[in-house]
Motif scaffolding. Sequence first.
Motif, mmCIF file in Angstrom:
data_model
loop_
_atom_site.group_PDB
_atom_site.id
_atom_site.type_symbol
_atom_site.label_atom_id
_atom_site.label_comp_id
_atom_site.label_asym_id
_atom_site.label_seq_id
_atom_site.Cartn_x
_atom_site.Cartn_y
_atom_site.Cartn_z
ATOM 1 N N LEU A 220 1.059 -1.371 -0.508
ATOM 2 C CA LEU A 220 -0.135 -0.274 -0.234
ATOM 3 C C LEU A 220 1.171 1.171 -0.094
ATOM 4 C CD1 LEU A 220 -2.571 1.065 0.349
ATOM 5 C CD2 LEU A 220 -2.602 0.854 2.248
ATOM 6 N N ASN A 221 1.036 2.034 -1.104
ATOM 7 C CA ASN A 221 1.616 2.758 -1.293
ATOM 8 C C ASN A 221 0.747 4.104 -1.129
ATOM 9 O OD1 ASN A 221 3.694 1.483 -0.864
ATOM 10 N ND2 ASN A 221 3.602 0.808 -2.669
ATOM 11 N N GLY A 222 1.337 5.328 -1.404
ATOM 12 C CA GLY A 222 0.662 6.994 -1.614
ATOM 13 C C GLY A 222 1.585 7.900 -1.304
ATOM 14 N N SER A 223 1.357 8.957 -2.126
ATOM 15 C CA SER A 223 2.507 10.297 -2.009
ATOM 16 C C SER A 223 1.368 11.795 -2.903
ATOM 17 C CB SER A 223 3.303 9.780 -3.188
ATOM 18 O OG SER A 223 2.539 10.401 -4.522
ATOM 19 N N ASP A 224 1.643 12.389 -2.140
ATOM 20 C CA ASP A 224 1.324 13.767 -1.808
ATOM 21 C C ASP A 224 2.427 14.925 -2.542
ATOM 22 O OD1 ASP A 224 -0.882 15.716 -1.208
ATOM 23 O OD2 ASP A 224 -1.611 15.071 0.957
ATOM 24 N N GLY A 225 2.058 15.336 -3.146
ATOM 25 C CA GLY A 225 3.084 16.730 -3.731
ATOM 26 C C GLY A 225 2.417 17.558 -4.662
ATOM 27 N N GLY A 226 3.762 19.027 -4.809
ATOM 28 C CA GLY A 226 3.582 19.400 -6.603
ATOM 29 C C GLY A 226 5.011 19.950 -6.391
ATOM 30 N N THR B 242 4.603 25.788 -15.352
ATOM 31 C CA THR B 242 4.080 24.704 -14.965
ATOM 32 C C THR B 242 4.175 24.931 -13.844
ATOM 33 O OG1 THR B 242 5.242 22.893 -15.649
ATOM 34 C CG2 THR B 242 4.257 23.668 -17.449
ATOM 35 N N ALA B 243 2.634 24.276 -13.422
ATOM 36 C CA ALA B 243 2.703 24.206 -11.882
ATOM 37 C C ALA B 243 2.264 22.768 -11.184
ATOM 38 C CB ALA B 243 2.471 25.249 -10.811
ATOM 39 N N GLY B 244 1.918 22.265 -9.957
ATOM 40 C CA GLY B 244 1.015 20.709 -10.292
ATOM 41 C C GLY B 244 1.214 20.482 -9.218
ATOM 42 N N GLN B 245 -0.254 19.954 -8.565
ATOM 43 C CA GLN B 245 -0.135 19.375 -7.599
ATOM 44 C C GLN B 245 -0.705 17.597 -7.976
ATOM 45 O OE1 GLN B 245 -0.547 21.620 -4.431
ATOM 46 N NE2 GLN B 245 -2.164 20.926 -2.867
ATOM 47 N N ILE B 246 -0.649 17.102 -6.872
ATOM 48 C CA ILE B 246 -0.928 15.308 -7.538
ATOM 49 C C ILE B 246 -1.184 14.623 -6.043
ATOM 50 C CG2 ILE B 246 -0.559 13.432 -8.212
ATOM 51 C CD1 ILE B 246 1.176 15.549 -10.759
ATOM 52 N N SER B 247 -1.700 14.310 -5.991
ATOM 53 C CA SER B 247 -1.907 12.963 -4.920
ATOM 54 C C SER B 247 -2.619 11.689 -5.430
ATOM 55 C CB SER B 247 -2.920 13.785 -4.254
ATOM 56 O OG SER B 247 -3.714 13.092 -2.582
ATOM 57 N N VAL B 248 -1.691 11.009 -4.751
ATOM 58 C CA VAL B 248 -2.472 9.515 -5.273
ATOM 59 C C VAL B 248 -2.123 8.566 -4.135
ATOM 60 C CG1 VAL B 248 -2.550 7.609 -7.087
ATOM 61 C CG2 VAL B 248 -1.455 9.791 -7.643
ATOM 62 N N MET B 249 -3.215 7.440 -3.982
ATOM 63 C CA MET B 249 -3.131 6.214 -3.006
ATOM 64 C C MET B 249 -3.557 5.052 -4.043
ATOM 65 S SD MET B 249 -3.788 6.089 0.771
ATOM 66 C CE MET B 249 -5.224 5.144 0.801
ATOM 67 N N SER B 250 -2.247 3.318 -4.193
ATOM 68 C CA SER B 250 -3.118 2.517 -4.504
ATOM 69 C C SER B 250 -2.409 1.399 -3.747
ATOM 70 C CB SER B 250 -2.508 1.980 -5.877
ATOM 71 O OG SER B 250 -1.000 2.645 -5.858
ATOM 72 N N LEU B 251 -3.363 0.536 -3.726
ATOM 73 C CA LEU B 251 -3.039 -0.771 -3.506
ATOM 74 C C LEU B 251 -2.214 -2.286 -3.840
ATOM 75 C CD1 LEU B 251 -4.483 -2.469 0.217
ATOM 76 C CD2 LEU B 251 -4.836 -3.650 -2.146
ATOM 77 N N SER B 252 -2.001 -3.031 -3.985
ATOM 78 C CA SER B 252 -1.566 -3.899 -4.976
ATOM 79 C C SER B 252 -0.627 -5.390 -3.930
ATOM 80 C CB SER B 252 0.236 -3.703 -5.927
ATOM 81 O OG SER B 252 0.058 -2.675 -6.462
ATOM 82 N N VAL B 253 -1.693 -6.214 -4.988
ATOM 83 C CA VAL B 253 -1.350 -7.753 -4.445
ATOM 84 C C VAL B 253 -1.252 -8.597 -4.993
ATOM 85 C CG1 VAL B 253 -3.567 -9.529 -3.201
ATOM 86 C CG2 VAL B 253 -4.005 -6.927 -3.264
ATOM 87 N N ASN B 254 -0.191 -9.295 -4.548
ATOM 88 C CA ASN B 254 0.697 -10.459 -4.967
ATOM 89 C C ASN B 254 0.024 -11.596 -4.538
ATOM 90 O OD1 ASN B 254 1.951 -8.908 -7.333
ATOM 91 N ND2 ASN B 254 4.023 -9.540 -6.061
ATOM 92 N N SER B 255 -0.562 -12.599 -5.388
ATOM 93 C CA SER B 255 -1.076 -13.753 -4.705
ATOM 94 C C SER B 255 -0.229 -15.125 -5.217
ATOM 95 C CB SER B 255 -2.689 -13.864 -4.737
ATOM 96 O OG SER B 255 -3.040 -12.842 -4.374
ATOM 97 N N THR B 256 0.059 -16.239 -4.692
ATOM 98 C CA THR B 256 0.506 -16.800 -5.265
ATOM 99 C C THR B 256 0.495 -18.375 -4.750
ATOM 100 O OG1 THR B 256 2.926 -15.645 -4.878
ATOM 101 C CG2 THR B 256 2.899 -18.047 -5.661
ATOM 102 N N PHE B 257 -0.178 -19.287 -5.834
ATOM 103 C CA PHE B 257 0.396 -20.592 -5.833
ATOM 104 C C PHE B 257 0.954 -21.265 -6.259
ATOM 105 C CE2 PHE B 257 -4.210 -18.532 -6.329
ATOM 106 C CZ PHE B 257 -4.953 -18.941 -5.140
#
Lengths: 438, 544
Positions: A29-35, A46-61
């Motif tokens: 689970l990772n997130g970032s917030d910045g500009g 140019t100028a900007g502001q970006i905020s994101v969070m995401s979750l990744s799952v690795n499943s193994t059989f």
Amino acid sequence: MAILSKEEAQAILKKVMSYSKADACEVSLNGSDGGNIRYARNAVSTAGQISVMSLSVNSTFGKKTGSASINEFDDASLKKVVSRAEELAQLAPENPEYMPLLGPQTFQESATYNANTAAMTPDTRAEMVGKSLGVAKAANLDAAGFLENSTRFNSVMNSKGLFAYNKSTNVSFSVTIRNKEGTGSGYVEQDFNDLNKMDVLALSKIAAGKATGSAGAKAIEPGKYTVILEPLAASDILSNMFRGFDARSADEGRSFMSKKGGGTRLGEQLFSENVNIYSDPMNPELPSATWNGDGQSLKRTQWVEKGVVKNLSYSRFWAAKKGVEPLSGGRSMVIEGGTQSLQDLIKSTEKGILVTRFWYIRSVDPQTLLLTGLTRDGTFYIENGEIKFPIKNFRFNESPIIMLNNVEALGKPVRTGSGMIPPMKIKDFTFSSLSDAI
Amino acid sequence: MKRKDFLFLSGIGAGAMVLPDFSAFATPIDPLQALDKIDVKIKKELADIALNAARAKGATYTDVRIGRYLNQFVSTRDKRVQGVANTESFGVGIRVIANGCWGFAATNNVTKESIAKTAQEAVAVAKANAKIQGEAVQLAPQKGFGEVAWQTPIEINAFEVPIKEKVDLLLNVNDIAMQNGASFVNAALFAVNEQKYFASTDGSYIDQDIHRIYPSFGVTVIDRASGKFKTQASLSSPMGMGYEYMNARPEDKVSGVVTRYKGRYDILEDIKNATRVAKEKITAKTVEPGKYDLVLDPSHLWLTIHESVGHPTELDRVLGYEANYAGTSFLTLDKWQSKNFKFGSDHVNIIADKTQKGSLGAVGYDDEGVKCGKWNLIKDGVLVNYQTIRDQAHIIGLKESQGCCYAQSWNDVQFQRMPNVSLESGKAKLSVDDMIKNVEKGIYIIGDGSYSIDQQRYNFQFGGQLYYEIKNGQIVGMLNDVAYQSNTQEFWNSCSAVCDESDYRLGGSFNDGKGQPGQSSAVSHGSSTARFNGVNVINTARKI
């Protein structure tokens, strides 16, 4: 919202883990917030502001792994992402290099987060850029620069009970200042975890000084010269080499670390005796996370001691195959130096060339690590311990391996580029042609 | 923490670990999910929320991009699948002008509330920066197109081809290499689908569906006794095509010292050839440095065009907008204004084109709602034009933009990016064999290799994949350790012949970097084989 605390991240990861039916499961689970602000021609472009969070799952059989990710965090979405990763795992080919997950590990608390940096706003950035623009405008010069800040969190949990969390901040600044005629150019770049260490005014003044000082450069003949590399120039040319401290490519015979007839150059004297290189995530000047992507702990590692290669990195798979302990590649590289300043190195030089930075470095031959590239933003001729005049930029063709066999002196390391790097005095550095670029 | 560290930390999956240059926030998905489309009506409704919210806060111009960016990446090494990644990145980027200054904000939370809030943030960013802004932004006028659509003309959607088929193909490639004596081989296939919706206060609502594909491999041959290793890369090109690129027809093959491809590609044939030539490189002789006439194949020349013509004719570089990163340009406005700056010889005609079929840069409209076209950059050797976008067009006296605006994703702000930039074929009939016949002392170079050029694009050094020595009109054998160094203007003025259009092929860059924060774009460069006289060649062999 994008920056979760350790407890908040752990709670989401535990919930996701409870939905897993796979043999093994790893969730991040990772997130970032910045500009950022980018400016050029003495104005914001140019100028900007970006905020994101995401979750990744690795499943193994067995040895079959599937991955899925999501950026919604309600229970239904979390269940969906787990079942999608499990469906994909059933369809995936077996990975013969699959390594079982690590169990719980203990990690040192990192020093990568700073509250002042995390509190930066669009107004803080505008004010900082205003200072840099002020320096250029006051001296009738043109500034183009970039200021960016970010706060990030990274966390991972696996079905064997491993949990790791890191929160970090970064503020980075770079500026190119040129004179109006386009005959002189200066540059600085710097990044810190702590906003309070960043002095955009002082840095912009250095770039402005180089813009003025490099105007009217003279051409001198290409050839072999003693060079004084500023820490940024040294970092530019060495960062490629750090990636080569890898046991697998050396064992396979396709790296400068490979030995003729087979095997690696581990234990060989590859560099001058005054070259010592280590990495340390707890370095107070250059902290990094204390764990890597597969949950291994990162520790202080000596890579080169008195010019001898002391360690190569081993992935968990390659370590198991070779019967050695795994060792993660280094981050926060430190090249040890002395106490001399850049000025001291210049003073001790009879004839030589001072290089501010290099540009467009590309590999020419991976076998010898021969690189080509050019000097940029301030190249000067040194005579009798003094900077005499600016010179035109050169193209070089040089191998960092050869360069680190020609080390005459190393100054005091400073945080720059990818590590703590000293200014360096190197003899017989090969410049192969002149460039008209400014 | 550096961005690359973050990518490393976040990349726990085998797939994510090997994803090069994809957005850090692209997320793995089920391959079948890639085939879903978002209803254009919903996109319009969401876009209008952004346009209205920004206007209410005082924006004088707004554009909104709702983007769904799909990537599929299959990578293999020797007998093993290294990674299969299907990623999706979906979100909204809103760009505004308020108080005469640009502001941008983006979110991956695609709800009405979040979009309105993001539009307000973009206005707040613009207003904060307006306090330190100099001159107000001047935007070239652009008429609205209403509701329009454009899509890459593909025959087979690569995302509809089962993963298993791709994995089997790549493992087959590796198998052929190993059977023919390779020590190691990596083969990979990328597919990209950009589903971009653009709306602006000019009255455009543009829905585009863009496809790109890139198969590639690298083969390594190791000679343990000498400790030498040599590599050969595929002679494929990334293309603005669907999976039909993988089905070569006889007419797509160009014969010669090694087969090259135009239009479509035969990966199974190319790997066999690549393994053979990689083995030959182990014993090929080292080059004698000096002046040579170079005969450059389109599979090599595209990169020299890209670096020495494409980049210096970008107007934003000329003006200084890239001074802090990629650099500026030696093609200053006075050279263009003089109308007689001799960039190259009379054989040199260079075209910028955003419409060329099969090219990586082909789109209907750019990322600020400008309809795309085609124009001359260099005409009969003289610099005649640049590449530009709406807020810079007035600087070179243009009434409208040339449509060169692009953002790599919804969360990146759009800016000037290179259109396809290509060398026109020679008008007179001339084959490669006829060109080589007239060369006394030369080197024939195929494939792209090491490349480096200064920040104003004067001094460059290029290597390749394959070097063949030409003596008295004949190819006499293979060379090693070749790189040529020149100055852009000197080099293009040494161009003494360009083969006719029957030899015309596209090369290209799948990941061209520019900007801060860095963004990647894809661009093609076409040419026929061309000859350059008396170019300085260095020997790159060293001992460590």
